[in-house]
Design a protein around this motif. Sequence first.
Motif, PDB file in Angstrom:
ATOM      1  N   ASP A 374      66.097  47.871 -36.400  1.00 39.17           N
ATOM      2  CA  ASP A 374      64.899  48.387 -36.790  1.00 39.17           C
ATOM      3  C   ASP A 374      63.672  47.403 -36.698  1.00 39.17           C
ATOM      4  OD1 ASP A 374      65.375  46.509 -38.679  1.00 39.17           O
ATOM      5  OD2 ASP A 374      65.239  47.871 -40.692  1.00 39.17           O
ATOM      6  N   ARG A 375      64.066  46.279 -35.956  1.00 32.84           N
ATOM      7  CA  ARG A 375      62.925  45.242 -35.679  1.00 32.84           C
ATOM      8  C   ARG A 375      63.462  44.384 -34.757  1.00 32.84           C
ATOM      9  NH1 ARG A 375      62.104  44.256 -41.584  1.00 32.84           N
ATOM     10  NH2 ARG A 375      63.034  46.226 -41.752  1.00 32.84           N
ATOM     11  N   ALA A 376      62.808  43.205 -34.144  1.00 31.42           N
ATOM     12  CA  ALA A 376      63.070  42.592 -33.216  1.00 31.42           C
ATOM     13  C   ALA A 376      64.406  41.689 -33.483  1.00 31.42           C
ATOM     14  CB  ALA A 376      62.125  41.667 -33.266  1.00 31.42           C
ATOM     15  N   HIS A 377      65.093  41.668 -32.430  1.00 30.06           N
ATOM     16  CA  HIS A 377      66.605  41.256 -32.677  1.00 30.06           C
ATOM     17  C   HIS A 377      66.824  40.020 -33.092  1.00 30.06           C
ATOM     18  CE1 HIS A 377      65.659  39.700 -28.601  1.00 30.06           C
ATOM     19  NE2 HIS A 377      66.282  38.859 -28.768  1.00 30.06           N
ATOM     20  N   TYR A 379      64.681  38.695 -35.451  1.00 27.61           N
ATOM     21  CA  TYR A 379      64.047  38.458 -36.919  1.00 27.61           C
ATOM     22  C   TYR A 379      65.023  38.690 -37.802  1.00 27.61           C
ATOM     23  CZ  TYR A 379      60.517  38.429 -40.491  1.00 27.61           C
ATOM     24  OH  TYR A 379      59.725  37.822 -41.392  1.00 27.61           O
ATOM     25  N   PRO A 380      65.338  37.701 -38.851  1.00 29.62           N
ATOM     26  CA  PRO A 380      66.389  37.583 -39.675  1.00 29.62           C
ATOM     27  C   PRO A 380      66.801  38.584 -40.512  1.00 29.62           C
ATOM     28  CG  PRO A 380      64.697  36.140 -40.565  1.00 29.62           C
ATOM     29  CD  PRO A 380      64.206  36.565 -39.140  1.00 29.62           C
ATOM     30  N   THR A 381      65.801  39.520 -40.813  1.00 28.27           N
ATOM     31  CA  THR A 381      65.968  40.587 -41.803  1.00 28.27           C
ATOM     32  C   THR A 381      66.277  42.018 -41.219  1.00 28.27           C
ATOM     33  OG1 THR A 381      63.726  41.154 -41.988  1.00 28.27           O
ATOM     34  CG2 THR A 381      64.947  39.696 -43.766  1.00 28.27           C
ATOM     35  N   LYS A 382      66.705  42.049 -39.869  1.00 31.05           N
ATOM     36  CA  LYS A 382      66.855  43.177 -38.984  1.00 31.05           C
ATOM     37  C   LYS A 382      68.188  43.994 -39.264  1.00 31.05           C
ATOM     38  CE  LYS A 382      69.718  40.424 -35.737  1.00 31.05           C
ATOM     39  NZ  LYS A 382      69.777  39.242 -36.557  1.00 31.05           N
ATOM     40  N   GLU A 383      67.954  45.122 -39.314  1.00 26.75           N
ATOM     41  CA  GLU A 383      69.199  46.157 -39.932  1.00 26.75           C
ATOM     42  C   GLU A 383      69.140  47.067 -38.790  1.00 26.75           C
ATOM     43  OE1 GLU A 383      69.480  47.488 -43.818  1.00 26.75           O
ATOM     44  OE2 GLU A 383      68.183  45.889 -44.507  1.00 26.75           O
ATOM     45  N   LEU A 384      70.409  47.768 -38.711  1.00 27.30           N
ATOM     46  CA  LEU A 384      70.665  48.929 -37.867  1.00 27.30           C
ATOM     47  C   LEU A 384      70.166  50.181 -38.450  1.00 27.30           C
ATOM     48  CD1 LEU A 384      74.342  47.890 -36.431  1.00 27.30           C
ATOM     49  CD2 LEU A 384      72.305  47.766 -35.096  1.00 27.30           C
ATOM     50  N   MET A 385      69.399  50.924 -37.487  1.00 29.34           N
ATOM     51  CA  MET A 385      69.116  52.302 -37.951  1.00 29.34           C
ATOM     52  C   MET A 385      69.754  53.238 -37.028  1.00 29.34           C
ATOM     53  SD  MET A 385      65.258  53.794 -37.747  1.00 29.34           S
ATOM     54  CE  MET A 385      64.508  52.127 -38.676  1.00 29.34           C
ATOM     55  N   THR A 386      69.823  54.444 -37.696  1.00 26.56           N
ATOM     56  CA  THR A 386      70.609  55.615 -36.803  1.00 26.56           C
ATOM     57  C   THR A 386      69.555  56.766 -36.574  1.00 26.56           C
ATOM     58  OG1 THR A 386      73.017  55.042 -37.535  1.00 26.56           O
ATOM     59  CG2 THR A 386      72.718  57.211 -36.629  1.00 26.56           C
ATOM     60  N   PHE A 442      58.438  44.044 -38.281  1.00 29.15           N
ATOM     61  CA  PHE A 442      58.438  45.309 -38.552  1.00 29.15           C
ATOM     62  C   PHE A 442      59.044  46.163 -37.428  1.00 29.15           C
ATOM     63  CE2 PHE A 442      54.661  43.245 -40.379  1.00 29.15           C
ATOM     64  CZ  PHE A 442      55.035  43.525 -41.743  1.00 29.15           C
ATOM     65  N   ALA A 443      59.022  45.745 -36.283  1.00 30.10           N
ATOM     66  CA  ALA A 443      59.705  46.367 -35.088  1.00 30.10           C
ATOM     67  C   ALA A 443      60.052  46.007 -33.835  1.00 30.10           C
ATOM     68  CB  ALA A 443      58.515  47.727 -34.653  1.00 30.10           C
ATOM     69  N   ALA A 444      60.802  46.268 -32.978  1.00 33.92           N
ATOM     70  CA  ALA A 444      61.178  45.914 -31.638  1.00 33.92           C
ATOM     71  C   ALA A 444      59.923  46.042 -30.706  1.00 33.92           C
ATOM     72  CB  ALA A 444      62.324  46.458 -31.017  1.00 33.92           C
ATOM     73  N   ALA A 445      59.752  45.266 -29.708  1.00 36.51           N
ATOM     74  CA  ALA A 445      58.956  45.481 -28.714  1.00 36.51           C
ATOM     75  C   ALA A 445      58.859  46.943 -28.286  1.00 36.51           C
ATOM     76  CB  ALA A 445      58.822  44.719 -27.660  1.00 36.51           C
ATOM     77  N   MET A 446      60.327  47.151 -27.808  1.00 32.53           N
ATOM     78  CA  MET A 446      60.457  48.904 -27.351  1.00 32.53           C
ATOM     79  C   MET A 446      60.854  49.396 -28.824  1.00 32.53           C
ATOM     80  SD  MET A 446      60.299  51.234 -25.265  1.00 32.53           S
ATOM     81  CE  MET A 446      60.323  50.760 -23.690  1.00 32.53           C
TER      82      MET A 446
END
Length: 569
Positions: A374-377, A379-386, A442-446
């Motif tokens: 859900d955010r840049a790969h 970034y430490p608090t990233k989580e998978l979103m479906t 907050f997000a990935a570049a794509m």
Amino acid sequence: MSQHIVVIGGVALGPKAACRFKRLEPGSTVTMIDQSSLISYGGCGIPYYVSGDVSDAKELCTTSFHMVRSPEFFKEIKGVDVQILTKATRIDRENKEVHVENVTTGETASISYDKLVIATGAAPRKLGLPGEDMQGVSYVCNPDDATRIREGISKGEVGNAVIIGAGFIGLEMAEAFADMWGVETSVVEITDQIMPRLVSPALATMGQKHMEENGVNFYFGETVQAIEGEDGRVTRVVTNKRTLDADAVIIAAGVVPCSDIAKDAGLNVHERGGVIVDEFMRTNDPDIYAGGDCALVKHLITDQPAYLPLGSMANRQGRIIGTNLAGGASTFDGVVGSFVVKLFETSMAGTGMSLEAAEAAGFDAISVLLIQLDRAHFYPTKELMTLEMIVEKDSRRVLGVQGFGSAGDAMVGRINAVAALLKGKPTIDDISNMELAYSPPFAAAMDILNTLANLADNALLGINRGVGPDGFKELWDNREERACHFLDCRELADAEAFIERNPEHWHNVPQGEIYKRLEEIPQDKPVVLICNTGARSYEAQIMLDEKGYKDVVNVHGGMAAIKKFGVDL
């Protein structure tokens, strides 16, 4: 010239319409009546009071600045006269009167109006079961219900709870019982999944598995036949397949619009209930408006009447009605059907139509499923979103997006972004090139929404041919019969454990080594490609296509989706 506005119903739409009108015409009179003693409460907050997230039931009936929305509040602060415990029994359109009855004394009267608002809401769907009126059996309608349910739990009277229905309220109440109170909780659902028709079986199974991990039991494809008890108090629920112990039963089988008073007055009402209104929220009588849970609105994707009982919509419609009562011309175009429900540490949300609903409405559509961070790969608090997208094949029109992810704002934020576009009939290209705020926390570049649309584009072009986790399970369960070659495109360290468990079926060639190891990949068998999320396996599919392979399938969502779906490897 001043008017007298009468509002039947004092929960959501009624108060909003009354107060909006009084701001525009402070010299006019508004009388709001309700058959209950409780008015203007947040019914959607009831499960969260039961769970303990909301500490005091009075908070469901207060403003954001902690004033109780009582009749006195409406009179002194809003200038609206409120008559509680007053039931509207008949609308006399010819004489422009509402006949009412005091539910305590039985005294009758009539109230004249210049314009009328019907905001009678909805009632819980009753199942007509033996024992439905026993002590311990509840619906989730108002703060009194919430207080009664929570008091029973806090007194230690509830060790086992049964929820009938796996929709919004059923799931929220299941969480409330199991999470805060540790009650043994079971959900009985007549269909074969949670949130039927709102989300795909794949997403539904992911949500179900998460709730099961948190102690909720599910029984699908079962019909409740009776509620039984002793000395007038419930003790068990009997389905067509089993008997479940129950100290508390919640019937959450949906709601039905309270539109009989409108029908009896000769107003247009749908054959299955629900007042029919135009874009100005007017009935076929120009002096009578209706909205909220008692009315139907237009679905902006199908252009057909739709029923969406949500407090948020009722409030928005109430403002429109209040404006139009004062001579305005505000319109309510319709709905696309947006929702979100919290499931312990996760949430499920959607907007528009699921694939099942789209096909039932006559659309020739496909769906694609994507799992991405859900955010840049980095970034430490990233989580998978479906996320799952439903697309009409020929027009490339996006018909809906549903998702399963954390209980934070990231996933529902994406759903809301699409919801804002759906009324404009966006295509895949609109979502692919959609501008979204970007920063690594907050997000990935794509962004995942852009990637989801790109996946749908590739699926329609035929260069990403795949199945979701449910499709993978079907292939895996029939691996002997179909003789599939399951090819793990990750590095050996990721694949090794699965090869050891399934040496005859699970194989490994990292995506970057495919051209060098083609002799290990058979051309006379279906090849099923798997990676972590479906990205590398998509690249592998293109490589095998280029080398002439004819039967190659990519698992959308990869191992992340397979694990969430609960496939036993």
